[in-house]
Design a protein around this motif. Structure first.
Motif, PDB file in Angstrom:
ATOM      1  N   THR A 154       0.776  -1.294  -0.010  1.00  0.00           N
ATOM      2  CA  THR A 154       0.106   0.022   0.140  1.00  0.00           C
ATOM      3  C   THR A 154       0.859   1.275   0.101  1.00  0.00           C
ATOM      4  OG1 THR A 154      -1.774  -1.262   1.115  1.00  0.00           O
ATOM      5  CG2 THR A 154      -1.853   1.067   1.157  1.00  0.00           C
ATOM      6  N   ALA A 155       1.982   1.310   0.942  1.00  0.00           N
ATOM      7  CA  ALA A 155       2.878   2.213   0.702  1.00  0.00           C
ATOM      8  C   ALA A 155       3.580   2.662  -0.451  1.00  0.00           C
ATOM      9  CB  ALA A 155       3.888   2.261   1.905  1.00  0.00           C
ATOM     10  N   ALA A 156       3.846   1.518  -1.160  1.00  0.00           N
ATOM     11  CA  ALA A 156       4.416   1.457  -2.492  1.00  0.00           C
ATOM     12  C   ALA A 156       3.549   2.219  -3.541  1.00  0.00           C
ATOM     13  CB  ALA A 156       4.960   0.304  -2.927  1.00  0.00           C
ATOM     14  N   ARG A 160       4.170   5.904  -5.523  1.00  0.00           N
ATOM     15  CA  ARG A 160       4.046   5.764  -6.981  1.00  0.00           C
ATOM     16  C   ARG A 160       3.061   6.987  -7.187  1.00  0.00           C
ATOM     17  NH1 ARG A 160       3.629   0.505 -10.232  1.00  0.00           N
ATOM     18  NH2 ARG A 160       5.792   0.902  -9.744  1.00  0.00           N
ATOM     19  N   ALA A 161       2.002   7.199  -6.364  1.00  0.00           N
ATOM     20  CA  ALA A 161       0.897   8.314  -6.529  1.00  0.00           C
ATOM     21  C   ALA A 161       1.583   9.759  -6.198  1.00  0.00           C
ATOM     22  CB  ALA A 161      -0.179   8.189  -5.576  1.00  0.00           C
ATOM     23  N   VAL A 243       5.203  14.034   2.899  1.00  0.00           N
ATOM     24  CA  VAL A 243       4.508  13.358   3.366  1.00  0.00           C
ATOM     25  C   VAL A 243       4.393  13.075   4.864  1.00  0.00           C
ATOM     26  CG1 VAL A 243       3.450  10.605   3.501  1.00  0.00           C
ATOM     27  CG2 VAL A 243       4.247  11.718   1.379  1.00  0.00           C
ATOM     28  N   MET A 244       3.385  13.420   5.512  1.00  0.00           N
ATOM     29  CA  MET A 244       3.573  13.324   7.096  1.00  0.00           C
ATOM     30  C   MET A 244       2.647  12.324   7.763  1.00  0.00           C
ATOM     31  SD  MET A 244       3.449  17.463   7.827  1.00  0.00           S
ATOM     32  CE  MET A 244       3.298  17.525   9.686  1.00  0.00           C
ATOM     33  N   ASP A 256      -3.254   9.094   6.127  1.00  0.00           N
ATOM     34  CA  ASP A 256      -4.361   8.438   5.650  1.00  0.00           C
ATOM     35  C   ASP A 256      -4.587   8.311   4.086  1.00  0.00           C
ATOM     36  OD1 ASP A 256      -4.764   7.690   8.433  1.00  0.00           O
ATOM     37  OD2 ASP A 256      -6.223   9.341   8.778  1.00  0.00           O
ATOM     38  N   ALA A 257      -4.373   9.379   3.409  1.00  0.00           N
ATOM     39  CA  ALA A 257      -4.388   9.766   2.124  1.00  0.00           C
ATOM     40  C   ALA A 257      -3.526   8.757   1.484  1.00  0.00           C
ATOM     41  CB  ALA A 257      -4.485  11.215   1.721  1.00  0.00           C
ATOM     42  N   PHE A 258      -2.073   8.961   1.762  1.00  0.00           N
ATOM     43  CA  PHE A 258      -1.001   8.246   1.538  1.00  0.00           C
ATOM     44  C   PHE A 258      -1.219   6.778   1.360  1.00  0.00           C
ATOM     45  CE2 PHE A 258       3.117   6.305   1.873  1.00  0.00           C
ATOM     46  CZ  PHE A 258       3.696   6.919   1.057  1.00  0.00           C
ATOM     47  N   MET A 259      -1.962   6.201   2.362  1.00  0.00           N
ATOM     48  CA  MET A 259      -2.169   4.843   2.414  1.00  0.00           C
ATOM     49  C   MET A 259      -3.629   4.458   1.996  1.00  0.00           C
ATOM     50  SD  MET A 259       0.861   3.488   3.567  1.00  0.00           S
ATOM     51  CE  MET A 259       0.192   2.083   4.318  1.00  0.00           C
ATOM     52  N   ALA A 260      -4.194   5.349   1.230  1.00  0.00           N
ATOM     53  CA  ALA A 260      -5.546   5.051   0.871  1.00  0.00           C
ATOM     54  C   ALA A 260      -5.586   4.426  -0.456  1.00  0.00           C
ATOM     55  CB  ALA A 260      -6.451   6.255   0.838  1.00  0.00           C
ATOM     56  N   HIS A 261      -4.465   4.102  -1.265  1.00  0.00           N
ATOM     57  CA  HIS A 261      -4.781   3.606  -2.614  1.00  0.00           C
ATOM     58  C   HIS A 261      -4.639   1.955  -2.566  1.00  0.00           C
ATOM     59  CE1 HIS A 261      -3.584   7.715  -4.288  1.00  0.00           C
ATOM     60  NE2 HIS A 261      -2.571   7.702  -3.086  1.00  0.00           N
ATOM     61  N   ASP A 262      -5.040   1.487  -3.598  1.00  0.00           N
ATOM     62  CA  ASP A 262      -4.897   0.111  -3.762  1.00  0.00           C
ATOM     63  C   ASP A 262      -3.804  -0.184  -3.766  1.00  0.00           C
ATOM     64  OD1 ASP A 262      -7.777  -0.117  -4.102  1.00  0.00           O
ATOM     65  OD2 ASP A 262      -7.822   0.244  -6.254  1.00  0.00           O
ATOM     66  N   PRO A 263      -3.457  -1.515  -3.101  1.00  0.00           N
ATOM     67  CA  PRO A 263      -2.358  -1.966  -2.998  1.00  0.00           C
ATOM     68  C   PRO A 263      -1.495  -2.474  -4.314  1.00  0.00           C
ATOM     69  CG  PRO A 263      -3.630  -3.569  -2.010  1.00  0.00           C
ATOM     70  CD  PRO A 263      -4.280  -2.243  -2.164  1.00  0.00           C
ATOM     71  N   LEU A 264      -0.015  -2.202  -4.542  1.00  0.00           N
ATOM     72  CA  LEU A 264       0.497  -2.916  -5.690  1.00  0.00           C
ATOM     73  C   LEU A 264       0.736  -4.321  -5.320  1.00  0.00           C
ATOM     74  CD1 LEU A 264       3.255  -0.178  -6.480  1.00  0.00           C
ATOM     75  CD2 LEU A 264       0.817  -0.143  -7.312  1.00  0.00           C
ATOM     76  N   ASP A 265       0.855  -4.894  -6.619  1.00  0.00           N
ATOM     77  CA  ASP A 265       1.355  -6.322  -6.590  1.00  0.00           C
ATOM     78  C   ASP A 265       2.674  -6.690  -6.574  1.00  0.00           C
ATOM     79  OD1 ASP A 265       1.974  -9.004  -6.983  1.00  0.00           O
ATOM     80  OD2 ASP A 265       0.541  -9.286  -8.876  1.00  0.00           O
ATOM     81  N   LEU A 266       3.244  -6.863  -5.214  1.00  0.00           N
ATOM     82  CA  LEU A 266       4.600  -6.913  -4.952  1.00  0.00           C
ATOM     83  C   LEU A 266       5.263  -8.048  -5.759  1.00  0.00           C
ATOM     84  CD1 LEU A 266       4.885  -6.389  -1.122  1.00  0.00           C
ATOM     85  CD2 LEU A 266       4.956  -4.816  -2.802  1.00  0.00           C
TER      86      LEU A 266
END
Length: 338
Positions: A154-156, A160-161, A243-244, A256-266
């Protein structure tokens, strides 16, 4: 100098023998014979770790009077095997040590590996094991390796965003918290380079460090750290996003917004990094002028990690708990707690 290295190693073995010859009952340990195959550099590099064995206190009992001797011998064999990076055979009649782990052998073990591939292998092997624990209030928060990987994915996506891609640099300024490791690893999955700077850095030091590495994104814990970036933002033309984790304002990306994206496929993103790519930059303390950035590749990291495993005084690292207390900008902390 091979002769000097052998002499120093011989001195260590003598010290080790003085401990190993401790006896109970009738058991005696014969002198140790050494079959030395490793390079002088490998010996010298291991001497600091070898000296740890001086602290061992081996209680050896006669096999005919105490069955525990077999367990004692097994314990001694396992510990010394790891401390000496070697193969050791131990018996009442004697012991032999072979120091044979060379640079080439370690390179063969880690061939093709990167920090992301090593992480994925760990997740596959120990997914349900606890990876990180942290104190929250009066209780403990914990993440298994599977949960850790989900957070990294999710952080990745969050990185990327905000525009992070292969070859970019991401500066991290946090205390020893799980989010540090999550962002650190997520950055490597994008083929980018995470760089941790000391939390004591002043605004001027932040300007130098972030400018020197040309960081595109900074991820900080809270306003106390963010304010040092804002004070010198006009000196950081490459820095596009802040990012805070806590107390983000309109000029920063909230966690919260930073971690709101759909997770990437590791399993896909793991291919973004190669062994020769830059894994991190460790800055020196700056006691002789401006800090110097030490550039470490993924190969450097996985090679050192494999070497470190060989010096641990236990044969299996799974389930071992490590306390994180050095600053995350320190390479010793990054290598051991990550």
């Amino acid at each position: 100098n091979i002769d000097e290295s052998v002499r120093r190693l011989g001195g260590f073995v003598e010290a080790l023998l003085s401990l190993a010859k401790l006896e109970a009952g009738r058991m005696q340990v014969a002198p140790v014979s050494i079959d030395l195959h490793c390079k002088a550099t490998a010996i010298a590099g291991n001497l600091e770790s070898l000296l740890m064995a001086k602290r061992l206190r081996v209680d050896l009992r006669d096999a005919t009077t105490d069955a525990r001797v077999r367990d004692d011998e097994k314990m001694v064999e396992q510990i010394l095997t790891n401390l000496l990076s070697n193969a050791i055979k131990f018996s009442p009649e004697g012991a032999s040590i072979t120091v044979a782990l060379t640079d080439d052998e370690i390179l063969a073990r880690v061939e093709g590996q990167t920090v992301p591939t090593a992480f994925m292998a760990t997740v596959a092997a120990y997914g349900d094991h606890v990876a990180l624990r942290s104190m929250v209030g009066d209780g403990w928060r914990q993440l298994t390796f599977n949960q850790y990987a989900e957070q990294v994915a999710t952080a990745a996506a969050g990185l990327r965003a905000v525009g992070v891609g292969k070859g970019d640099r991401v500066v991290i300024m946090m205390r020893n918290i799980p989010e540090f490791h999550i962002v650190d690893l997520a950055t490597t999955f994008l083929g980018a380079t995470p760089i941790s700077i000391y939390n004591s850095s002043s605004p001027d030091q932040v300007a130098y460090l972030v400018g020197d590495c040309a960081a595109k994104v900074a991820v900080v814990e809270g306003e106390g750290f963010a304010s040092r970036f804002r004070a010198v933002r006009d000196q950081l033309p490459a820095l596009e996003s802040l990012v805070m984790l806590n107390d983000a304002d309109a000029d920063a990306v909230a966690w919260d917004a930073f971690m709101a994206h759909d997770p990437l496929d590791l399993t896909v993103e793991v291919n973004n990094a190669s062994p020769e790519d830059l894994a991190t930059v460790i800055y020196t303390s700056g006691t002789t002028g401006n800090p110097k950035g030490v550039m470490l590749s993924h190969l450097n990291i996985v090679w050192t990690g494999e070497s470190l495993r060989e010096t641990f005084p236990f044969p299996e690292t799974a389930g071992v708990r490590v306390m994180s207390y050095l600053p995350m900008a320190h390479i010793a902390e990054r290598m051991t707690s990550q």
